[in-house]
Scaffold this active site. Sequence first.
Site, PDB file in Angstrom:
ATOM      1  CE  LYS A 160      40.126  30.870  20.490  1.00  0.00           C
ATOM      2  NZ  LYS A 160      41.424  31.188  21.117  1.00  0.00           N
ATOM      3  CD  GLN A 186      42.724  31.462  24.661  1.00  0.00           C
ATOM      4  OE1 GLN A 186      42.184  30.743  23.844  1.00  0.00           O
ATOM      5  NE2 GLN A 186      42.945  32.747  24.431  1.00  0.00           N
ATOM      6  CG  ASP A 201      46.322  29.525  18.010  1.00  0.00           C
ATOM      7  OD1 ASP A 201      45.323  30.029  17.449  1.00  0.00           O
ATOM      8  OD2 ASP A 201      46.446  29.421  19.241  1.00  0.00           O
TER       9      ASP A 201
END
Length: 296
Positions: free
Chosen positions: A54, A98, A121
């Site tokens: 990412k 994460q 997200d």
Amino acid sequence: MTAKRIDGKAVAAALRERIAAEVARFRDATGRAPGLATVLVGEDPASAVYVRSKGKATLEAGMESFAHHLPMITTQGELVALVDRLNDDPAVDGILVQLPLPPQIDERVIITRISPDKDVDGFHPVNAGRLAIGLHGFVPCTPLGCLKLLQGELGDLAGKDAVVIGRSNIVGKPMALLLLKESCTVTVAHSKTRDLPEVVRRADIVVAAVGRPEMVKGDWIKPGATVIDVGINRLPADDDGKSRLVGDVDFNSAAEVAGAITPVPGGVGPMTIACLIRNTFVSAARREGFSYEKSL
Ligand code: NAD
């Protein structure tokens, strides 16, 4: 094989190129680059790989990457304090923590602590609510990537029968809401669904997000249907010592019947990262009042 193989890698690369061009315009106009902060807690090797890729994609798009790596023993209070700092940092447009987090940290506390306007997200309840009632917000990256693949193949989705298998908060539910927004007739199937093959046979669009290797068979698929396979399942190593990644769809049998199908790997996975980059750019553009190509 009769189905067209949907090349998620190529579609994702094209999307990332378009975003990079928009980022260049953004930098010229505002004098700064959009920034994504990633937070990794602990040493889980798969999570470390995801976070690294990412960060790399962020830099390749011309954006700033702020990588935070905290030790496994980090307390919830320490992580909350970092999230608060990132919420207040004007150089940070997107925050990605994460998952999974170590057991001493409650994921829900962290997800709801991230500012909804930096929640690239799309996991914050405010963004889930915005999606449910049709307001602008952030949509989780995996279902957003699936929608883009479907629109690339089929164009307008209105009136299509869509079956989403799986009802998780990060894939199944937002996928169903996105398809509903596109005026599909949506069925959400799950572990308690009766006669799943028969339900799937009705679908013009099948999105499988289950986590069961090769569960969906070719004779479940309506001829010509478009099949999006979200599953990522690592099979144990066979005799030659090599383990294989497979999806939730039995690719070979489904490709004999479907009109188009995504492979695993190389289908949905690359779109997830491209959509994270997209959401980060969109966050920066919204925060600066910068107008951008709405089709991104
Ligand atoms: P999850 O475990 O949270 O949800 C799985 C869903 O499948 C549940 O809603 C459950 O009801 C349903 N289910 C389980 N068994 C079933 C059965 N026998 N019949 C019908 N439905 C059944 O999983 P998730 O987070 O939604 O992820 C699903 C899959 O997608 C996993 O393989 C995951 O690794 C993969 N994934 C891929 C990406 C990507 O970028 N490609 C991103 C996220 C998840």
